[in-house]
Design an enzyme around this catalytic site. Sequence first.
Site, PDB file in Angstrom:
ATOM      1  N   CYS A  57       3.929   6.880  17.809  1.00 27.19           N
ATOM      2  CA  CYS A  57       5.038   7.277  18.670  1.00 27.19           C
ATOM      3  C   CYS A  57       5.929   8.206  17.861  1.00 27.19           C
ATOM      4  O   CYS A  57       6.492   7.800  16.856  1.00 27.19           O
ATOM      5  CB  CYS A  57       5.807   6.043  19.095  1.00 27.19           C
ATOM      6  SG  CYS A  57       6.827   6.364  20.508  1.00 27.19           S
ATOM      7  N   ASN A  91      -8.439   3.390   8.229  1.00 29.53           N
ATOM      8  CA  ASN A  91      -7.825   2.267   8.928  1.00 29.53           C
ATOM      9  C   ASN A  91      -8.120   2.246  10.420  1.00 29.53           C
ATOM     10  O   ASN A  91      -8.104   1.203  11.047  1.00 29.53           O
ATOM     11  CB  ASN A  91      -6.306   2.256   8.693  1.00 29.53           C
ATOM     12  CG  ASN A  91      -5.685   3.622   8.806  1.00 29.53           C
ATOM     13  OD1 ASN A  91      -6.055   4.554   8.092  1.00 29.53           O
ATOM     14  ND2 ASN A  91      -4.733   3.773   9.714  1.00 29.53           N
ATOM     15  N   THR A 111      12.643  -6.536 -10.640  1.00 26.27           N
ATOM     16  CA  THR A 111      12.207  -7.904 -10.934  1.00 26.27           C
ATOM     17  C   THR A 111      10.942  -8.228 -10.132  1.00 26.27           C
ATOM     18  O   THR A 111      10.887  -7.978  -8.933  1.00 26.27           O
ATOM     19  CB  THR A 111      13.343  -8.899 -10.572  1.00 26.27           C
ATOM     20  OG1 THR A 111      14.499  -8.515 -11.321  1.00 26.27           O
ATOM     21  CG2 THR A 111      12.960 -10.324 -10.902  1.00 26.27           C
ATOM     22  N   SER A 148      -3.306  -3.347  -0.860  1.00 22.28           N
ATOM     23  CA  SER A 148      -2.233  -4.022  -0.136  1.00 22.28           C
ATOM     24  C   SER A 148      -2.701  -5.418   0.239  1.00 22.28           C
ATOM     25  O   SER A 148      -3.693  -5.581   0.945  1.00 22.28           O
ATOM     26  CB  SER A 148      -1.878  -3.236   1.131  1.00 22.28           C
ATOM     27  OG  SER A 148      -0.928  -3.948   1.881  1.00 22.28           O
ATOM     28  N   GLY A 185       0.802  -1.221   0.000  1.00 21.03           N
ATOM     29  CA  GLY A 185       0.000   0.000   0.000  1.00 21.03           C
ATOM     30  C   GLY A 185       0.832   1.268   0.000  1.00 21.03           C
ATOM     31  O   GLY A 185       0.494   2.249  -0.668  1.00 21.03           O
ATOM     32  N   THR A 186       1.921   1.273   0.750  1.00 21.64           N
ATOM     33  CA  THR A 186       2.747   2.487   0.825  1.00 21.64           C
ATOM     34  C   THR A 186       3.317   2.810  -0.554  1.00 21.64           C
ATOM     35  O   THR A 186       3.282   3.963  -1.012  1.00 21.64           O
ATOM     36  CB  THR A 186       3.898   2.282   1.840  1.00 21.64           C
ATOM     37  OG1 THR A 186       3.312   1.985   3.110  1.00 21.64           O
ATOM     38  CG2 THR A 186       4.775   3.504   1.953  1.00 21.64           C
ATOM     39  N   HIS A 241      -1.400  -7.772   2.179  1.00 28.67           N
ATOM     40  CA  HIS A 241      -1.273  -8.362   3.529  1.00 28.67           C
ATOM     41  C   HIS A 241      -2.468  -7.987   4.404  1.00 28.67           C
ATOM     42  O   HIS A 241      -2.596  -8.457   5.517  1.00 28.67           O
ATOM     43  CB  HIS A 241       0.068  -7.994   4.191  1.00 28.67           C
ATOM     44  CG  HIS A 241       0.196  -6.596   4.720  1.00 28.67           C
ATOM     45  ND1 HIS A 241      -0.099  -6.269   6.028  1.00 28.67           N
ATOM     46  CD2 HIS A 241       0.610  -5.448   4.129  1.00 28.67           C
ATOM     47  CE1 HIS A 241       0.158  -4.975   6.227  1.00 28.67           C
ATOM     48  NE2 HIS A 241       0.579  -4.454   5.089  1.00 28.67           N
ATOM     49  N   GLN A 244      -7.721  -0.471   3.084  1.00 28.92           N
ATOM     50  CA  GLN A 244      -8.571  -1.050   4.135  1.00 28.92           C
ATOM     51  C   GLN A 244      -9.961  -1.422   3.620  1.00 28.92           C
ATOM     52  O   GLN A 244     -10.820  -1.835   4.413  1.00 28.92           O
ATOM     53  CB  GLN A 244      -8.697  -0.078   5.323  1.00 28.92           C
ATOM     54  CG  GLN A 244      -7.394   0.148   6.054  1.00 28.92           C
ATOM     55  CD  GLN A 244      -6.897  -1.067   6.854  1.00 28.92           C
ATOM     56  OE1 GLN A 244      -7.619  -2.052   7.048  1.00 28.92           O
ATOM     57  NE2 GLN A 244      -5.659  -1.002   7.320  1.00 28.92           N
TER      58      GLN A 244
HETATM   59  N1  PLP Z   1      -3.036   2.873   3.576  1.00 29.99           N
HETATM   60  C1  PLP Z   1      -3.791   2.440   4.590  1.00 29.99           C
HETATM   61  C2  PLP Z   1      -5.182   2.983   4.746  1.00 29.99           C
HETATM   62  C3  PLP Z   1      -3.308   1.502   5.492  1.00 29.99           C
HETATM   63  O1  PLP Z   1      -4.062   1.099   6.500  1.00 29.99           O
HETATM   64  C4  PLP Z   1      -1.982   1.021   5.321  1.00 29.99           C
HETATM   65  C5  PLP Z   1      -1.404   0.060   6.267  1.00 29.99           C
HETATM   66  O2  PLP Z   1      -1.831  -0.068   7.399  1.00 29.99           O
HETATM   67  C6  PLP Z   1      -1.238   1.493   4.233  1.00 29.99           C
HETATM   68  C7  PLP Z   1      -1.786   2.414   3.382  1.00 29.99           C
HETATM   69  C8  PLP Z   1       0.154   1.005   3.970  1.00 29.99           C
HETATM   70  O3  PLP Z   1       0.110  -0.301   3.414  1.00 29.99           O
HETATM   71  P1  PLP Z   1       1.393  -1.261   3.449  1.00 29.99           P
HETATM   72  O4  PLP Z   1       1.517  -1.732   4.877  1.00 29.99           O
HETATM   73  O5  PLP Z   1       1.036  -2.378   2.521  1.00 29.99           O
HETATM   74  O6  PLP Z   1       2.554  -0.485   2.997  1.00 29.99           O
END
Ligand code: PLP
Length: 405
Positions: free
Chosen positions: A345, A171, A257, A219, A95-96, A221, A199
């Site tokens: 944090c 999230n 890759t 994402s 996702g990032t 995971h 999410q």
């Molecule tokens: N965007 C949202 C709304 C998320 O909740 C998260 C992860 O918690 C991300 C992006 C980032 O995803 P990733 O952990 O796959 O980089």
Amino acid sequence: MIGILDWKKKGARNCLWQRAFGATLNRYYFDHNATTPVSPEVLEALVPALKSTFGNASSVHQDGQQARQELEAARLQVCRLLNCSAKELVLLSGGTEADNLALFGSVRPGSHVVTTAIEHPAVLNACAELESRGVAVTYVRPSSEGLIEPSAVSEALLPTTALISVMHANNETGVLQPIEEIGQIALDSGVLFHSDGVQAVGKVPVNLATLPVDLYSVSAHKFYAPKGTGALYVRSGVQVTAVQYGGRHERSRRAGTENVPGAIAMGVAAGWMAEHLSSESFRIATLRDRLEAGIRSAVPNVVVNGGHAPRVPNTTNISFEGIDGEAMVIALDLRGFAVSTGAACSSGAVEPSHVLTAMGLSRSQARSSIRFSLGRINTAGQVDALIGAVAEAAAHLRKLSPTYA
Ligand code: PLP
């Protein structure tokens, strides 16, 4: 190897997950928005993929071509879940990366972006970087229920606006944003629309053929594939410039890759979701409602944040008056339950959730909040045990609290 059929034969949800993943008995996981365990059927596909599909999908020999075929088959499975075409899906690490590619790949210095104050740091920190590179950014604030009003997005538009970025599901609260209306505003204004769907995928149906989005982040995971896999949907005809330099992978949109076993795992996870989403989300919504009702009746002075807004079925975010959320997380952890706060944090200090404070909660209300996020692994028995543990921990922590009378 434990087969998926054993699960059905035994009818024991927990038993299979615990045997397959070595999960510790008597520990219950209620933090599926942070990440999900790898599901039995994904694990069954992943191990052979790691063993035999090792070829580089760009190689011309047979090992490479086998990897290419499996990669493209996996891509199609994800496309089926999202209802988009293979050319529109860029496979990434998560996702990032998807959020970064959407933002940096579509916005130029001198332009303007409209986003919200409740986005994930993957969007907020990317926007902060864009600002330092000469892009103006407007952060729309949510209502007290955590909803972004489409009219507020409309009012934030400028002649220089290049992109609107509004998440599909939050999230922390699970609140679903009105992305159909916001996408229509973008369409009418000739502005690109990105939505962070991390999410939402696997929790609610996502139909990219009818949603008015240009860019959509995924994402895997978060839906039972391993960490390090994800995708960005790029509507046909929309240009994104790659943000890293290297080979011409993924139609020159993402150099590097391809992670073929990861893509296979994501494909299997997406295939399972496409088949089971409606029954599973109904089951999980029933458990979430049972959890909320149970906590409300067992613990006085609690508030469900965003509880009146449309939400994904698995999430509830609850403020416990007079209780420090971090202390509650630890108390529940010691009792065998994994939950989380939205706190971050930073510089050694625990900062209250930016989402809850943007919704108008005071810093102490935000600090007293816990996110419970349910998933495939959970059962009614676990929910009842969690309600008991929350009631016990809340009573104990309130006795020690200097602020709770
Ligand atoms: N965007 C949202 C709304 C998320 O909740 C998260 C992860 O918690 C991300 C992006 C980032 O995803 P990733 O952990 O796959 O980089």
